[in-house]
Design a protein around this motif. Sequence first.
Motif, PDB file in Angstrom:
ATOM      1  N   LEU A 178       1.426  40.132  60.910  1.00 19.50           N
ATOM      2  CA  LEU A 178       0.105  40.363  60.329  1.00 19.50           C
ATOM      3  C   LEU A 178      -0.596  41.529  61.014  1.00 19.50           C
ATOM      4  O   LEU A 178      -1.208  42.385  60.349  1.00 19.50           O
ATOM      5  N   ASP A 179      -0.490  41.593  62.331  1.00 22.00           N
ATOM      6  CA  ASP A 179      -1.122  42.693  63.065  1.00 22.00           C
ATOM      7  C   ASP A 179      -0.575  44.045  62.615  1.00 22.00           C
ATOM      8  O   ASP A 179      -1.320  45.040  62.562  1.00 22.00           O
ATOM      9  N   ASN A 180       0.688  44.098  62.288  1.00 19.69           N
ATOM     10  CA  ASN A 180       1.292  45.356  61.839  1.00 19.69           C
ATOM     11  C   ASN A 180       0.876  45.729  60.409  1.00 19.69           C
ATOM     12  O   ASN A 180       0.815  46.914  60.058  1.00 19.69           O
ATOM     13  N   LEU A 181       0.581  44.704  59.588  1.00 16.37           N
ATOM     14  CA  LEU A 181       0.228  44.952  58.196  1.00 16.37           C
ATOM     15  C   LEU A 181      -1.254  45.292  58.000  1.00 16.37           C
ATOM     16  O   LEU A 181      -1.619  45.975  57.043  1.00 16.37           O
ATOM     17  N   ILE A 182      -2.112  44.824  58.895  1.00 17.65           N
ATOM     18  CA  ILE A 182      -3.553  44.994  58.719  1.00 17.65           C
ATOM     19  C   ILE A 182      -3.963  46.464  58.595  1.00 17.65           C
ATOM     20  O   ILE A 182      -4.730  46.820  57.683  1.00 17.65           O
ATOM     21  N   PRO A 183      -3.496  47.369  59.455  1.00 21.78           N
ATOM     22  CA  PRO A 183      -3.901  48.777  59.295  1.00 21.78           C
ATOM     23  C   PRO A 183      -3.513  49.358  57.935  1.00 21.78           C
ATOM     24  O   PRO A 183      -4.283  50.123  57.331  1.00 21.78           O
ATOM     25  N   THR A 184      -2.335  49.006  57.440  1.00 25.37           N
ATOM     26  CA  THR A 184      -1.907  49.492  56.126  1.00 25.37           C
ATOM     27  C   THR A 184      -2.808  48.963  55.020  1.00 25.37           C
ATOM     28  O   THR A 184      -3.147  49.681  54.069  1.00 25.37           O
ATOM     29  N   LEU A 185      -3.214  47.705  55.151  1.00 27.34           N
ATOM     30  CA  LEU A 185      -4.100  47.107  54.151  1.00 27.34           C
ATOM     31  C   LEU A 185      -5.403  47.888  54.045  1.00 27.34           C
ATOM     32  O   LEU A 185      -5.837  48.240  52.932  1.00 27.34           O
ATOM     33  N   PHE A 186      -6.014  48.187  55.184  1.00 24.89           N
ATOM     34  CA  PHE A 186      -7.325  48.828  55.167  1.00 24.89           C
ATOM     35  C   PHE A 186      -7.256  50.346  54.976  1.00 24.89           C
ATOM     36  O   PHE A 186      -8.155  50.939  54.381  1.00 24.89           O
ATOM     37  N   ASP A 187      -6.197  50.951  55.476  1.00 23.60           N
ATOM     38  CA  ASP A 187      -6.102  52.416  55.400  1.00 23.60           C
ATOM     39  C   ASP A 187      -5.481  52.912  54.098  1.00 23.60           C
ATOM     40  O   ASP A 187      -5.762  54.039  53.665  1.00 23.60           O
ATOM     41  N   LYS A 188      -4.633  52.098  53.466  1.00 24.28           N
ATOM     42  CA  LYS A 188      -3.918  52.569  52.283  1.00 24.28           C
ATOM     43  C   LYS A 188      -4.130  51.693  51.045  1.00 24.28           C
ATOM     44  O   LYS A 188      -4.483  52.189  49.979  1.00 24.28           O
ATOM     45  N   VAL A 189      -3.903  50.374  51.179  1.00 28.50           N
ATOM     46  CA  VAL A 189      -3.884  49.510  49.993  1.00 28.50           C
ATOM     47  C   VAL A 189      -5.263  49.407  49.347  1.00 28.50           C
ATOM     48  O   VAL A 189      -5.421  49.665  48.143  1.00 28.50           O
ATOM     49  N   ILE A 190      -6.264  49.022  50.123  1.00 24.24           N
ATOM     50  CA  ILE A 190      -7.602  48.845  49.552  1.00 24.24           C
ATOM     51  C   ILE A 190      -8.152  50.154  48.986  1.00 24.24           C
ATOM     52  O   ILE A 190      -8.627  50.179  47.837  1.00 24.24           O
ATOM     53  N   PRO A 191      -8.091  51.275  49.716  1.00 24.32           N
ATOM     54  CA  PRO A 191      -8.583  52.524  49.126  1.00 24.32           C
ATOM     55  C   PRO A 191      -7.841  52.929  47.857  1.00 24.32           C
ATOM     56  O   PRO A 191      -8.450  53.411  46.896  1.00 24.32           O
ATOM     57  N   ARG A 192      -6.521  52.713  47.841  1.00 23.18           N
ATOM     58  CA  ARG A 192      -5.736  53.117  46.668  1.00 23.18           C
ATOM     59  C   ARG A 192      -6.104  52.292  45.443  1.00 23.18           C
ATOM     60  O   ARG A 192      -6.117  52.804  44.319  1.00 23.18           O
ATOM     61  N   LEU A 193      -6.414  51.009  45.636  1.00 21.81           N
ATOM     62  CA  LEU A 193      -6.715  50.139  44.506  1.00 21.81           C
ATOM     63  C   LEU A 193      -8.180  50.193  44.077  1.00 21.81           C
ATOM     64  O   LEU A 193      -8.484  50.144  42.877  1.00 21.81           O
ATOM     65  N   LEU A 194      -9.086  50.296  45.019  1.00 26.09           N
ATOM     66  CA  LEU A 194     -10.505  50.162  44.698  1.00 26.09           C
ATOM     67  C   LEU A 194     -11.265  51.479  44.596  1.00 26.09           C
ATOM     68  O   LEU A 194     -12.220  51.585  43.823  1.00 26.09           O
ATOM     69  N   ARG A 195     -10.861  52.489  45.344  1.00 23.45           N
ATOM     70  CA  ARG A 195     -11.640  53.730  45.341  1.00 23.45           C
ATOM     71  C   ARG A 195     -11.692  54.399  43.966  1.00 23.45           C
ATOM     72  O   ARG A 195     -12.742  54.938  43.579  1.00 23.45           O
ATOM     73  N   PRO A 196     -10.587  54.361  43.182  1.00 21.10           N
ATOM     74  CA  PRO A 196     -10.667  54.980  41.849  1.00 21.10           C
ATOM     75  C   PRO A 196     -11.718  54.338  40.943  1.00 21.10           C
ATOM     76  O   PRO A 196     -12.216  54.984  40.016  1.00 21.10           O
TER      77      PRO A 196
END
Length: 250
Positions: A187-205
């Motif tokens: 989980l610790d390894n996945l958290i940065p990817t979630l906040f830095d890539k996944v959420i911006p890619r899905l919600l920012r548009p």
Amino acid sequence: MDYRGAPGLEFGDGNTRLDPSVAKGDLLISTDLDKADFLKALPEGSKVIATDAHGISFWANTGRLDVELAGGSPHAYFIKVISNDVGLNMPIAYGTYETIPDTHFYICDFREMIDDMPDPHRFTTRLAALHQKSRSPEGKFGSEDTTFNGNLPQLGGWEASWETYFSKSMRLALDLEIKAKGHDTELDNLIPTLFDKVIPRLLRPLESEGRSVKPSLVHGDLWYANSGIDVNTGDPIIFDACSFYAHNEC
């Protein structure tokens, strides 16, 4: 579970005893302690006829209070009892037990319900109306006060961006998970990817190039166990909300 038990005051099995704060005490109806208004938890002259355990909760004690009002007419109330700070901070209308330290209650009118699933058309029509007609203060996401999903606090305050509010809410949820269960390497390894890539890619548009998201009032914990059908009206009912203004699909 955030309920430590109340020996002698449990609901059901012929017991009509209530803590004095419920039976004749004051009911706090404001979360602003400096401007609190008070009224009796049960109407003056009420007589408790019966209590019964009612509903299912993993973190509280819930029950039905059957009361005879001073004029002789019957009335029923729903009561939820929770201990610790979660119980004290959660309800809008609440009091504190006299007989058991750090144990708190919430009380409201009792609604007789059928356990069946509400009619899909009527239910979704009303839900859509809630999302469409609701208006957030200043058009922002969030809520004025902290609400609770079960016994877990949700993010309070306001944000102009749905991405920002969602990210902060997700961060709070993960912090609570880590506090309860400790760190997990994967989980610790996945958290940065979630906040830095996944959420911006899905919600920012959703909020880019002139697009916007309308903050809609949502239930916050909408699943089949938090819905029912009013016996008297046949209307669908939703309850145990942790409402806030969000993307309507939240």
